[in-house]
Every structure is written in structure tokens, then in C-alpha cells.
Scaffold this active site. Structure first.
Site, PDB file in Angstrom:
ATOM      1  N   ARG A 122     -28.794 -12.128 -47.903  1.00 46.37           N
ATOM      2  CA  ARG A 122     -29.020 -11.501 -46.711  1.00 46.37           C
ATOM      3  C   ARG A 122     -30.546 -12.390 -46.965  1.00 46.37           C
ATOM      4  NH1 ARG A 122     -29.029  -8.095 -42.384  1.00 46.37           N
ATOM      5  NH2 ARG A 122     -31.166  -8.336 -41.214  1.00 46.37           N
ATOM      6  N   CYS A 155     -25.490  -4.298 -32.168  1.00 47.94           N
ATOM      7  CA  CYS A 155     -25.223  -4.578 -33.440  1.00 47.94           C
ATOM      8  C   CYS A 155     -26.325  -3.506 -33.935  1.00 47.94           C
ATOM      9  CB  CYS A 155     -25.850  -5.815 -34.327  1.00 47.94           C
ATOM     10  SG  CYS A 155     -26.800  -6.513 -34.050  1.00 47.94           S
ATOM     11  N   HIS A 202     -24.130 -14.442 -39.343  1.00 52.18           N
ATOM     12  CA  HIS A 202     -23.452 -12.813 -38.994  1.00 52.18           C
ATOM     13  C   HIS A 202     -22.449 -12.442 -39.449  1.00 52.18           C
ATOM     14  CE1 HIS A 202     -25.044  -8.808 -40.247  1.00 52.18           C
ATOM     15  NE2 HIS A 202     -25.763  -8.078 -39.567  1.00 52.18           N
ATOM     16  N   GLN A 240     -21.539  -8.705 -39.836  1.00 54.45           N
ATOM     17  CA  GLN A 240     -21.153  -7.775 -38.131  1.00 54.45           C
ATOM     18  C   GLN A 240     -20.248  -8.076 -37.518  1.00 54.45           C
ATOM     19  OE1 GLN A 240     -23.962  -5.094 -37.433  1.00 54.45           O
ATOM     20  NE2 GLN A 240     -22.407  -5.450 -35.181  1.00 54.45           N
ATOM     21  N   ARG A 277     -19.051  -1.349 -39.783  1.00 54.95           N
ATOM     22  CA  ARG A 277     -19.978  -2.316 -41.225  1.00 54.95           C
ATOM     23  C   ARG A 277     -19.507  -2.009 -42.668  1.00 54.95           C
ATOM     24  NH1 ARG A 277     -24.573  -5.330 -40.003  1.00 54.95           N
ATOM     25  NH2 ARG A 277     -24.647  -6.031 -42.291  1.00 54.95           N
ATOM     26  N   ASP A 285     -28.028  -7.861 -27.426  1.00 57.40           N
ATOM     27  CA  ASP A 285     -28.635  -8.131 -29.195  1.00 57.40           C
ATOM     28  C   ASP A 285     -30.491  -7.730 -28.663  1.00 57.40           C
ATOM     29  OD1 ASP A 285     -28.953  -7.438 -32.085  1.00 57.40           O
ATOM     30  OD2 ASP A 285     -29.147  -9.870 -32.501  1.00 57.40           O
TER      31      ASP A 285
END
Length: 301
Positions: A107, A259, A134, A137, A287, A218
């Protein structure tokens, strides 16, 4: 050896298989205690390096738990531990880590760091997030939609807010899973030009969400944004808040996703986040299951 770097670089058939396997993994855990190991242990005797240049809660916990449930062990490394690209090259770090571990999840900030890690590693590399995309996700999001509403093919997904890295992976998914994607947000926060053709833009959020099967947003600000940027983004995005009035214009059975982490009553109201359309905590749980399916895919298991 198979990497999982982005949705648009993974064959569509493989993506569908990952979603199916994620749901099967989740179903197989019904009735088990949260920390119990899976009956199948595909990562037994495997070590997975989890690299976090960018801090995280969900990504760290979900990958760590997923590896352990599948019988493996994790080594968590922060940006302070590694200083990627400072002193030792990323290429050399990738070569060295490949001598110690069986898989790498990273990440990071720059996409180039991910790509260079994958180029020189001799073990699978998974994109846990970059400033550009991402994908893990969105695999969880697709899995969540399909477990609630069936195949996402042909459905209308509306993104309200900032055309950020999560949106970019949604755009890649729109092509691979064949659904309609609409972006509604202010022009200064439009998605990157490279995504053109993968979505349509409707500036008025009230018009955008008509006929929507899924509404997504988001956070408006990142933990790394200075105060001046935070204030500017709030001013730009205030009209794109997902609230009850906006959700009422979507389909009656539309789902709402975020998310997380969320700034409640900024990008979305608490009444929406806790309301009947919301599946945000199923999304967060998935996830774990989607990423376990991604890890199995990378190891050919």
C-alpha cells in the site's frame, strides 16, 4: 506467478472467478468464530509481507486476518521500516524480499513504486492501494453488490464526489464487469483523462442518480491534505453530499456504498449510512473475503 496490480490489467474471466471464490470463502465460514482458521489452509507454511508506506486500518486488518485464517503468517512493514527507494532501490528491495517471503502486498503512494516492485519481485505482488487505484476495494464492492442484488452487469452505478483513486478502479471495473458508470462531481475534481470513455459525466447529482442501482461516495479529504485543501474541497463538494433527498431519486432498491473511513454528515449523512439502502459494513467485511480470493488467485490456489 500471478500479480494482482489493477482491475484493468487482470482478465475479466479471472475477476469473475475471484468474486465467485470470495463468496464461496465467505459462505464456508458461516458459523465459525471470527478468528477460527479456514478448513482449507492454502497458505500453510507461507509468509506474506504487508508493506504500508501509507497507513491503514481496514487494509492492514483484513489482509493480516485473511492470511492467518488461511494458515499463513504475516510480516507487517511500515514506510519507516523500509524507506522504499531511499538508499536501496525498490528493485533491490523486491529482489531481497522475494528471497524471504512468498507474497507481497504493498500500500503505497506512487503507482511506479508498485510497478517496479512487481517487475523485480519473483513472488506475487498485490496492489493494496496507490494514489492512482484501489482494486481490492472495488473487488469487495462488486462482491457486495452481487450478493445483495445479483450480477452487476448492465446496472447503473453513480459516483458522487471526487474522481479519486477509488473511482479510477470503479471505472476500470465498469469495462471489465460491463456496467454503466456515471460520475457526478465538480469539474476541478474530475477523474484523470486516461479514464475517458469508461464513464459518463452528469454535473447535477439529482439528475445523475435517476435510475441508479448503486450510489457510491468517498471521503472528501485525505489525512495528508493540508487545512487549506480541506476547506476548498468542502466548498467544492458540498452540493454532492449523499443524503436522503438524493437517495430518494435513485431506484427504490438502490444500494449505498462508502469504502470507509467516513466523515459522517460531510460526504454522506448518518441517516443514509445507517439507513435501509446502506451496505457499508457488509462492504467492509467483504474486503476480507475478496482479498483472500485474490491471494489464492495469485498463488494459483
Amino acid at each position: 506467478m500471478t500479480h494482482f496490480l489493477d482491475i484493468h490489467t487482470t482478465p475479466a474471466a479471472d475477476l469473475h472467478d475471484i468474486i465467485r471464490n470470495g463468496r464461496a470463502i465467505k459462505d464456508a465460514r458461516q458459523g465459525l468464530p471470527k478468528g477460527a482458521p479456514d478448513a482449507d489452509q492454502p497458505l500453510a507454511n507461507h509468509m506474506v509481507a504487508l508493506i504500508f508506506e501509507k497507513p491503514s486500518t481496514r487494509t492492514r486488518v483484513s489482509f493480516d486476518v485473511g492470511v492467518r485464517q488461511m494458515g499463513g503468517q504475516t510480516m507487517v512493514l511500515s514506510g519507516n521500516d523500509m524507506q522504499l527507494g531511499h538508499g536501496e532501490t525498490i528493485a533491490d528491495t523486491a529482489r531481497v524480499l522475494s528471497r524471504y517471503v512468498d507474497m507481497i502486498m504493498i500500500r503505497t503512494f506512487e503507482e511506479q513504486t508498485l510497478l517496479e516492485m512487481a517487475e523485480y519481485a519473483t513472488v506475487p505482488v498485490i496492489n493494496g492501494l496507490t494514489n492512482r487505484t484501489h482494486p481490492c476495494q472495488i473487488m469487495a464492492d462488486i462482491m457486495t453488490f452481487e450478493e445483495h442484488r445479483g450480477p452487476i452487469k448492465g446496472k447503473k452505478v453513480v459516483w458522487s464526489g471526487d474522481g479519486n483513486n477509488v473511482f479510477a478502479s470503479f471505472a476500470h471495473a465498469a469495462k471489465q464487469f460491463d456496467f454503466e458508470l456515471v460520475f457526478t462531481g465538480p469539474e476541478p475534481l474530475d477523474p484523470e483523462p486516461a479514464l475517458a470513455g469508461l464513464y459518463t459525466t452528469v454535473r447535477d447529482p439529482n439528475e445523475a442518480v435517476k435510475g441508479a442501482d448503486l450510489v457510491v461516495t468517498d471521503t472528501w479529504v485525505s489525512m495528508h491534505d493540508p487545512q487549506s485543501a480541506r476547506e476548498r474541497r468542502h466548498n467544492q463538494l458540498r452540493g454532492y453530499q449523499v443524503n436522503d433527498a438524493l437517495m430518494a431519486k435513485a431506484n427504490d432498491d438502490a444500494l449505498f456504498m462508502h469504502c470507509l473511513p467516513a466523515h459522517r454528515d460531510d460526504e454522506a449523512t448518518s441517516s443514509v449510512m445507517d439507513g435501509p439502502h446502506s451496505v457499508i459494513f457488509d462492504e467492509a467485511e467483504n474486503r476480507l473475503h475478496a482479498q483472500k480470493a485474490v491471494m489464492r488467485y495469485c498463488l494459483g490456489k
